[in-house]
Design an enzyme around this catalytic site. Structure first.
Site, mmCIF file in Angstrom:
data_model
loop_
_atom_site.group_PDB
_atom_site.id
_atom_site.type_symbol
_atom_site.label_atom_id
_atom_site.label_comp_id
_atom_site.label_asym_id
_atom_site.label_seq_id
_atom_site.Cartn_x
_atom_site.Cartn_y
_atom_site.Cartn_z
ATOM 1 N N GLU A 1 0.803 -1.222 0.000
ATOM 2 C CA GLU A 1 0.000 0.000 0.000
ATOM 3 C C GLU A 1 0.835 1.271 0.000
ATOM 4 O OE1 GLU A 1 -2.716 -0.124 3.238
ATOM 5 O OE2 GLU A 1 -3.709 -1.948 2.482
ATOM 6 N N CYS A 2 0.182 2.376 -0.357
ATOM 7 C CA CYS A 2 0.812 3.692 -0.270
ATOM 8 C C CYS A 2 0.930 4.059 1.199
ATOM 9 C CB CYS A 2 -0.038 4.763 -0.956
ATOM 10 S SG CYS A 2 -0.162 4.548 -2.725
ATOM 11 N N PRO A 3 1.980 4.708 1.646
ATOM 12 C CA PRO A 3 3.126 5.088 0.818
ATOM 13 C C PRO A 3 4.289 4.090 0.937
ATOM 14 C CG PRO A 3 3.250 6.243 2.900
ATOM 15 C CD PRO A 3 2.088 5.282 2.996
ATOM 16 N N LEU A 4 4.001 2.910 1.529
ATOM 17 C CA LEU A 4 5.102 1.978 1.742
ATOM 18 C C LEU A 4 5.686 1.507 0.409
ATOM 19 C CD1 LEU A 4 6.405 1.069 4.302
ATOM 20 C CD2 LEU A 4 5.119 -1.065 4.169
ATOM 21 N N ASN A 5 4.840 1.460 -0.629
ATOM 22 C CA ASN A 5 5.347 1.045 -1.939
ATOM 23 C C ASN A 5 6.402 2.018 -2.444
ATOM 24 O OD1 ASN A 5 3.550 3.123 -2.378
ATOM 25 N ND2 ASN A 5 2.048 1.858 -3.460
#
Lengths: 779, 270
Positions: free
Chosen positions: A714-718
């Site tokens: 998921e954002c913002p981990l990507n």
């Protein structure tokens, strides 16, 4: 008053460039220029960032090592006002001002300009300071004075914009005779002066250099006429420009071109360049002879020689050298590791104004010289020098030269400057009955030869040795190195001893009663052998710490992105150990003995490459786990290896007592580990293909394109993970990111663009997207 | 060093920052910061630095938690009263982030131990409440060339400056020596509004992170003054003093000295 008729003249183009510098700094400080762009502008102008944030160093070039009193005056003022009040003399005769703020660098450069000094080409891929014998013009051994050539060539090369955008740095040195005080035999382009009747000629050498992968220069031409130096240097510069490897700065220096092309082809291409130049009618500056008139100082006449102060006699013996003109002398001012306070430097400048040739010389041994000093002036000079805060008069042993070392260099293994100080301290306490001459002890903190250990009378090279699960800081003792025309040779190792034993060893070698250069290789080897024993940590914990360290020696902080031969050295140690154990397994008498050594081989082999991943696990179990995670999982090592690592662990835990059947497997694993090791590039990435091309988000396949699959993240981990992957690749390389549709693909692409990276393509592939990013700036 | 998945997630909001990234995070994890005084300023600084993943945090304080501390020293809880401050603070740090190694010194910083302790750290935070220790930190940091953040708070006001020893103005360049006895009361007598400690302590933590990451402009050669009542920040430019007793041209202080404890004099005269 002393007088000198000529000095280095800065070309007009340098003046213009310097005056434009202030504006560039202001633009950068206002946030109009990106840091990477500004850095590329700043470094070729000799402005380096120091290790502490916000501190900068200005490297001022001093052609032929000749610097005028008024120039020193200015350097001293600038160092006191904007820097730390200390000036540093480099091994290439430059003078450095340390610890200045970036915002003050324009005023420093402009102020230097007023006295004819510049830092242009002090760093970066440029023609660096052109050096010459420190005693050129006065040395009894020289064929002729090489300074006019070094100075005129500086003026010629500095006036050309192309001198500041070469594949890598380009160093030129002039030696007045074959003894090579200027180290021309180990530099990119070296000239040696020779006289034939009254004709001045040079022999030409190229492709030498210290640092990593040290090389002796190859002879390119027996003789050229002295006035041809311009076209020879220009031809060599063009050859380098066209054939130097700009894509890999670690293999870009001229010596790699020589190695790649071979000497014959190299010379052929050089000749070709010279022929082309003949048609171009090179505009060379005039070669101006240097004439200095030395006068006895008026002040000296009052100083009587009736009663000479303590220490004068010894000083005269070790630091006053005869010159070619009878009655005139060179005075050597010894500096510890090249540092001198601005105040003292200023006092020396006023002294140079009163006695001798009216110039101060900087030397390759990081000392200062006063030349053409009259006999009558010697007591006066001694008295003046005695009044300095820095002790430039006495010497308790041979000259010590050290690289920056592990305290500031991230490639360094050992703290070479700490060792230099420890040796000096030790020698101060030792009663040396012998006389020492001009020999030098040269120290490098790692196998790179930045301290020039390969040409020292004694060379000391920082190494690490593994004892059990600990590392001991060690030095290889090298002897027999020498810089000289035609007979230059690199020193050879005679022993490896713990760092903490080195001062005692040096004191012992000197105690033999012979100058260093003459103590035979065998003799030194014999003495060194006495110091090679490594005690256990319980016996002598101190041996496990480097000089000035309060913690045990470790390689922490040296990992990915910080390629160092130092790291390579440690990997090699482990591989060698694994090989030894494997050899012993072959000869083992029974299964029990065989299992024992096989186990050792497995541990050493598994541990070896982990340092390239920034890991240094100590316990066997951790070694196996890390090896699985970082080398087997990403596909670098065969999956099957996991099984026998489990068996090895069972053996270790006592669940099984025979693993002798693993011999073939261990051999295979070690072979692959070695293959990976040989393929490591400068960023500690493997250049060979992985065994299985599994893509994980930790490590991706090594092709031209790196890839990372971030579907389901998921954002913002990507973005965070993609950014971390981009950090690992080189500038200019491309990363492909696989992302889910919607927010992820929109946000990740936009975020990369915002942070200055280049989004090359966003392509749809079924349900997801492939985003291609080129790394345009360092993260 | 490479970051674990958990670390990537934990620090994601700062790794995202252009100036930090994975390399910056790894720098923080391998850095060592010493906080002198686990009180008003040290509390917020320690909590934020721990949360940011500064790998090693040293805490030095000889005191025990007192009920009167809790109004502003937010790292301590009611249940911690009578515990040593360093024990109480290190429990909180460990609870926030187990990546952080805490080194505790339950003692005063003195001329005898200051250099020995400080030399192990990359940066020092001055969170003390008395002048002698502030000068001691300045001098020890100068001798060991360790940068530090000076700060002080009183009533509704705070001030701070960052010192890169030998390169930027130091505390002694500003104030030659402690004020005479009786002139300046310590905050234990004069009172202080709790959030003042939070504001200034957080700014100190910001300076530490900037220094460790090598980004931004540090608060050097300028003294920041915070006026809580008027809610204003003000800056005074300061220069290195050539006559500074420690970092000037002819330093007279060549080893650590004990400055007079003005606070005690005040107490005694009462």
């Amino acid at each position: 008053m002393a007088q000198i008729n000529t000095a280095f003249q800065l070309p007009q183009s340098i003046t213009e460039d310097t005056l434009a510098y202030g504006q560039k700094v202001r633009e950068f400080l206002d946030g109009q220029t990106r840091p990477a762009v500004f850095k590329a502008y700043r470094i070729p102008r000799g402005i380096y960032e120091q290790r502490q944030a916000g501190a900068f160093m200005v490297r001022v070039r001093v052609p032929a090592g000749m610097i005028l009193p008024e120039q020193i005056q200015r350097l001293a003022e600038l160092s006191r006002t904007y820097g730390n009040g200390v000036l540093h003399i480099t091994t290439r005769q430059d003078v450095q001002i340390h610890q200045v703020k970036l915002k003050n660098t324009p005023i420093i450069l402009e102020s230097l300009l007023e006295v004819g000094l510049s830092s242009r080409g002090g760093g970066g891929n440029t023609v660096r300071n052109i050096t010459a014998c420190p005693r050129a013009g006065v040395c009894p051994n020289e064929a002729f004075d090489v300074r006019p050539y070094a100075i005129a060539l500086s003026e010629y090369l500095l006036d050309s914009e192309s001198s500041f955008n070469l594949p890598r740095k380009f160093k030129v040195a002039f030696s007045g005779c074959s003894q090579d005080c200027a180290l021309a035999s180990v530099t990119d382009l070296g000239f040696f002066a020779h006289l034939k009747d009254t004709t001045k000629r040079f022999s030409v050498y190229a492709g030498g250099g210290m640092g990593s992968n040290s090389r002796i220069a190859a002879k390119i031409k027996d003789f050229i006429l002295a006035k041809e130096v311009f076209s020879v240097a220009e031809a060599m510069k063009r050859l380098f420009d066209q054939h130097g490897d700009r894509t890999n700065k670690h293999r870009a220096r001229l010596r790699y071109v020589l190695e790649r092309l071979g000497r014959d082809e190299f010379i052929r291409l050089y000749q070709q360049q010279r022929e082309k130049l003949q048609q171009e009618h090179l505009q060379a500056p005039a070669i101006r002879s240097i004439i200095s008139t030395s006068k006895a100082s008026a002040l000296s006449s009052s100083a009587t020689t009736d009663k000479l102060p303590d220490g004068y006699k010894n000083w005269r013996k070790i630091n006053v050298l005869a010159e070619k003109k009878p009655g005139e002398f060179t005075i050597r001012l010894r500096l510890a590791l090249g540092d001198i306070s601005a105040d003292d430097f200023e006092k020396i400048a006023s002294l140079a104004d009163m006695v001798g040739e009216g110039v101060i010389r900087t030397t390759q041994l990081q000392d200062l010289l006063l030349c053409q000093v009259r006999e009558d002036d010697l007591p006066f000079v001694f008295a003046q020098l005695s009044g300095l805060k820095t002790d430039v008069l006495t010497a308790h042993g041979p000259k010590l030269i050290a690289c920056a070392g592990a305290s500031t260099c991230r490639q360094g293994l050992c703290r070479s400057r700490g060792l230099a100080t420890a040796i000096a301290d030790k020698l101060r306490q030792t009663d040396l009955s012998i006389e020492f001459g001009d020999e030098v002890i040269r120290i490098s903190g790692c196998p790179n030869s930045c301290g020039h250990h390969l040409v020292g009378a004694i060379g000391l090279q920082g190494r690490a040795k593994r004892v059990g699960d600990r590392l001991v800081p060690c030095y290889a003792i090298l002897v027999g190195g020498k810089a000289a025309e035609a007979e230059a040779r690199l020193a050879e190792q005679v022993e490896l001893i713990p760092a903490k034993n080195v001062p005692a060893l040096v004191s012992d070698v000197l105690g033999v009663g012979q100058p260093l250069g003459q103590a035979g290789k065998e003799q030194i080897a014999k003495i060194a052998a006495k110091y090679s024993h490594i005690p256990t940590i319980e016996e002598q914990p101190d041996v496990y710490r480097d000089f000035g360290d309060t913690e045990d020696f470790s390689l922490a902080g040296r990992g990915p992105g910080e390629c160092g031969a130092g790291v390579m050295d440690v990997i090699q140690l482990d591989i060698d150990q694994a090989k030894q154990s494997l050899d012993r397994a072959k000869d083992a008498a029974d299964g029990k003995a065989k299992s024992e050594v096989l186990y050792k081989a497995i541990v050493a082999a598994a541990r070896s490459l982990l340092i390239t991943r920034g890991l240094e696990p100590k316990k066997d179990r951790e070694i196996f786990t890390s090896f699985s995670e970082h080398l087997i999982e990403p596909g670098w090592i065969a999956q099957e290896t996991k099984e026998f690592l489990d068996q090895a662990l069972d053996y270790r835990l006592g669940d099984t007592d025979d693993i002798s059947h693993l011999e073939k497997s261990v051999e295979g694993m070690l072979g692959r580990v070695e293959e990976l090791f040989r393929s490591l590039d400068a960023n500690l990435n493997f250049r060979v293909e992985p065994i299985s091309k599994k893509l994980s988000d930790k490590e991706s396949s090594k092709g031209n394109k790196q890839a990372i699959d971030l579907r389901g993240v998921e954002c913002p981990l990507n973005f965070v993970k993609a950014k971390l992957a981009l950090e690992k690749i080189d500038l200019g390389q491309v990363l492909e990111v696989v992302l889910d549709a919607g927010e992820p693909v929109a946000n990740v692409s936009a975020s990369f663009a915002e942070q200055g990276q280049e989004v090359l393509n966003v392509g749809k592939d079924g349900e997801h997207f492939h985003v291609t990013i080129r790394k345009k700036k360092q993260i | 060093m490479s970051l674990t998945d958990q670390q990537i997630e934990r620090y994601s909001r700062q790794i995202i920052l252009e100036q930090v990234g994975g390399a910056g995070q790894e720098k923080l994890l391998s850095s060592k910061v010493l906080i002198v005084g686990a009180g008003g300023l040290g509390s917020p600084a320690a909590l934020y630095l721990a949360a940011a993943g500064v790998g090693t945090i040293g805490l030095i304080d000889a005191d025990k938690v007192d009920l009167s501390n809790l109004q502003r020293q937010i790292i301590h809880r009611s249940k911690d009263v009578d515990k040593t401050k360093v024990a109480s603070a290190s429990e909180k740090i460990e609870a926030i982030n187990s990546d952080v190694a805490v080194e505790v010194y339950s003692e005063r910083l003195t001329t005898a131990n200051a250099r020995q302790i400080i030399q192990h750290y990359d940066f020092v935070i001055d969170g003390t409440d008395n002048f002698p220790t502030k000068f001691l930190i300045n001098d020890a940091c100068y001798f060991e060339t360790v940068p530090f953040s000076h700060a002080g708070i009183l009533r509704f006001d705070g001030q701070m400056i960052t010192v890169l020893p030998g390169r930027t103005a130091c505390y002694r360049c500003l104030f030659n020596k402690p004020p005479p006895a009786g002139l300046v009361p310590s905050c234990s007598q004069a009172g202080v509004l709790g959030p003042l400690a939070g504001v200034i302590g957080c700014l100190q933590a910001t300076e530490v992170l900037k220094y460790l990451l090598g980004v931004g402009e540090l608060l050097t050669d300028r003294l920041l003054i915070f006026d809580g009542l008027g809610l204003q920040f003000r800056e005074v430019t300061v220069n290195r003093n050539p006559d500074c007793r420690i970092c000037g041209r002819e330093p007279s202080i060549t080893e650590l000295i004990d400055e007079e404890q003005a606070v005690c004099d005040l107490r005694a005269s009462k």
